[in-house]
Design a protein around this motif. Sequence first.
Motif, mmCIF file in Angstrom:
data_model
loop_
_atom_site.group_PDB
_atom_site.id
_atom_site.type_symbol
_atom_site.label_atom_id
_atom_site.label_comp_id
_atom_site.label_asym_id
_atom_site.label_seq_id
_atom_site.Cartn_x
_atom_site.Cartn_y
_atom_site.Cartn_z
ATOM 1 N N LYS A 149 1.113 -1.269 0.096
ATOM 2 C CA LYS A 149 0.064 -0.228 -0.058
ATOM 3 C C LYS A 149 0.951 1.283 0.157
ATOM 4 N N TYR A 204 -8.586 6.437 -1.769
ATOM 5 C CA TYR A 204 -9.111 6.680 -0.344
ATOM 6 C C TYR A 204 -10.733 7.066 -0.809
ATOM 7 N N ASP A 242 -0.833 4.343 1.396
ATOM 8 C CA ASP A 242 -0.659 4.579 3.000
ATOM 9 C C ASP A 242 0.757 5.038 3.320
ATOM 10 N N SER A 273 -7.870 0.800 3.766
ATOM 11 C CA SER A 273 -7.380 2.237 3.876
ATOM 12 C C SER A 273 -8.493 3.008 4.203
ATOM 13 N N GLN A 285 -1.447 8.761 10.111
ATOM 14 C CA GLN A 285 -1.864 9.638 9.024
ATOM 15 C C GLN A 285 -2.728 10.651 9.293
#
Length: 374
Positions: free
Chosen positions: A60, A363, A63, A313, A339
């Motif tokens: 990912k 996202y 991310d 996510s 995050q």
Amino acid sequence: MSEQKNTAELLIIGGGVIGTSIAYHCAQAGIDVILLEKNELGAATTSQTARAFRTYFPRKPHDSELAARSLSEFESFEANTGVDPGLANLGLLTVLTSAQQAAEIEAELPDHHEAGADLKLLTAAQAVEHNPWLDPAKVVAAVWNPHTYRVKPEAVVRGYAEAARKHGARLHTGVTVTGIDAGSGLVSTTEGDFTGQAVVIAAGPWSGDVGKLAGLDLPVWGQFAELLRTDPLIDEGDLDAIPFTFHPVSGLKTMGLGRSFLVGLERISKQDGMRDIWFRAAVDELPKWYPRLENVKLHSAWTGTLDVTPTRSAVIGKGGGEHERIFYAAGFTGHGIAQAPVAGQIIRDLYLENNPTVDLTPYSVATNLARLDA
């Protein structure tokens, strides 16, 4: 600043690390903000994590990018907010257990490097040097991420909240949202009505339910989660130097904590009654990789709820059509602390109609719904 007590440009629903980050970044940009939290700030998921964040998420890179970009804000957090977030070096060791897995992970490392993650591919011997508790016979290779840190989540929430207030934000606790009129921006609560030009849903595990109040289908649900702790290993001394160690295939996560190991098992399921199943799985999985922990008992260190999405996510963005007043940032699957800084910046930029600095396609609600239908 609005002259009306319950009216603001931006209403934020949720007072965890994501909601308070959004409040801080938006208030700092001159936006009039009200935040509504049904409990105390950071009282739910935020304050009960493993108290660590990482900047590498295998498979990912998007991310990894959010976390890597957030790191600079944590490094300057005390200077900006007056609160020490308690950063301490930890490191992340991602253990690879087959030649095929090692080849696949190695092939994607350039994408993570481009995203800003600092990574190094290790041999099995080098991996065991970082974590000598591992069974060397079962390790093929590993990825080392030095930019993984211990952190104090409650300090991060407090810092964001205090700094947001200094910039004029109004933060209300003990307020439960009971209705949302997406067209007018009217939010009904147990403490009266609030009105905003826009509404942000950042309510963690309850974000899907809050979205429904506005007629918005957010693919976010509350997921049972538990962290376990081994009996103290009295003869081993302090284990804090043992890094965060992740086994992607099984989902096993460990880190040294005092004289014990903190143990988690990353499993996502909507099925109820999973606690006993997962606890047994953790008991069975741990000694496969840590032979010296064969007969060590595990005890619950924390049981709670994470906000989860189909992609694992977050969903971050803005509604369209009749929901154009609605913004959202939820479903971080336990990684909100890593995050949160960039998530706050993204919502600020979207509200100000500026282009976010990251690609939001991974996202989007559409991406998550597509995974749900697959």
